[in-house]
Design an enzyme around this catalytic site. Sequence first.
Site, PDB file in Angstrom:
ATOM      1  N   ASN A  73      72.313   8.432  29.447  1.00 18.06           N
ATOM      2  CA  ASN A  73      70.952   8.018  29.102  1.00 18.06           C
ATOM      3  C   ASN A  73      69.996   9.120  29.539  1.00 18.06           C
ATOM      4  OD1 ASN A  73      69.316   5.539  28.195  1.00 18.06           O
ATOM      5  ND2 ASN A  73      68.220   6.267  30.013  1.00 18.06           N
ATOM      6  N   GLU A 122      70.877   9.420  24.230  1.00 21.03           N
ATOM      7  CA  GLU A 122      69.767  10.270  23.794  1.00 21.03           C
ATOM      8  C   GLU A 122      70.217  11.726  23.705  1.00 21.03           C
ATOM      9  OE1 GLU A 122      69.464   7.919  26.134  1.00 21.03           O
ATOM     10  OE2 GLU A 122      67.946   6.537  25.356  1.00 21.03           O
ATOM     11  N   ASP A 182      47.912   6.373  32.919  1.00 22.75           N
ATOM     12  CA  ASP A 182      48.924   6.151  31.881  1.00 22.75           C
ATOM     13  C   ASP A 182      48.333   6.275  30.484  1.00 22.75           C
ATOM     14  OD1 ASP A 182      51.374   5.410  30.557  1.00 22.75           O
ATOM     15  OD2 ASP A 182      51.989   4.481  32.421  1.00 22.75           O
TER      16      ASP A 182
END
Length: 436
Positions: free
Chosen positions: A145, A203, A249
């Site tokens: 991952n 990924e 964020d």
Amino acid sequence: MQSDSFSLRSFLEELDREGVLVNIWKPVSCRFQIPAILKKLEPRPVLFHNIVEHSEFRLVGNICADRNIVSRSLNTSANSLRDKIIDAIENPGEINIIENPPCQEIVIDEPDLRRLPFIWTGLNDKAPYISASIIIAYDREYGYNASFHRLMFLDKERVAARIVPRHLYKYIERGVRDVAITIGNHPAFMLASAITTEIGRSELQIASKLAPIKYAKTLTNNLLVPADSEVVLEGRITDEFVDEGPFIDILGTYDAVRKERIIEITCITMRRNPIFQYILPSGLEHKNLMGYPREVAIFKEVSKICECLDVRLTPGGASWLNAVIKIKKKNEDDPRKAIEAAFKAHESLKYVIVVDEDVDIDNPLEVEWAIATRTQLDKDLIVKLGEKGSSLDPSADQITRETCKAGLDATIPLNRDRSKFMKAKIPDVDLKQFLE
Ligand SMILES: [Mn+2]
């Protein structure tokens, strides 16, 4: 022009040759100056050559801020990017491993994180951060991952990582502790790492389908990293927690402070003359990387139930909370089904507007025009109470994430005279004939 080599470095050289890259030769500070310059120069990629506090490094930002540049990095067009990503998710590539990789030209086995350019972005940041960090982990059942996690500086061997409850979080619950953190990557690897698909879909293989990325084994924990990464931090996730944040964020607001895990770094490897990388929080690069894969996911899901022409997570909704979906409507309930499909594909989605094929979804004025002229809220509005939404939305319940979602069908009813809804055509002229 086509890319033949697929490292961040070779791509930067290509952008530089074409005059796309902005080179900043004057000294800049990691304290607020780098983020401020990147913000002002968006969406142009910027390479800083002279960092006051870290002469060892150059630093790049905004590399994925422009979707045309992202498309080009994958030798594709902006129109074909979505299909290329869907293909890479459905038909992942092979893993090609090489020895003596560039990312291990320099080996630091007594790491001191103070050597790295952690960046101060906003005035209320708790600590300097690395924001372009991709954590790679391996689980015996699920395989590899790779995912983005911001890193907060703690001390010379330790950082705190924000780990959202997705795949890496699950790996950790299952006992995974070894990680490799890679910084300074080609857009193909960045984009692949930003994609959330099913757990177990690597990924690394998605990236290697997008571009011929090569991999190498880390020195201390037998994990794979992109061989051309600029910097790799090898380490272990601990069971110690610390307050992470405040940090900015995607919505441009400060994310909540949470208890997050500490990662101990045991070895640092780098390329010679390393190029560090930084993603401006809530900048266009952040929005493209987080938002674009979700647009693809929404497109895929909506396409299952009707003819979906395009999807945009709108910049006004921070490329995260609000979507506009363009469909070719064939049944009266297509928009309602599209709204449900979109919510299914992207859990953080809050508002969805569905429009017909004549509306330009990149133009908020046209979308508003469609709302103004094609909706009756008593029939066209779907309100969904008590839904689970984004942890980032300050207006949602901050503990349960409970939020109210809504979808709006702004398409023309099929049983009405369509011509009444269409923009009237005014004949065009060539202005030059009249201005001389
Ligand atoms: Mn994953």
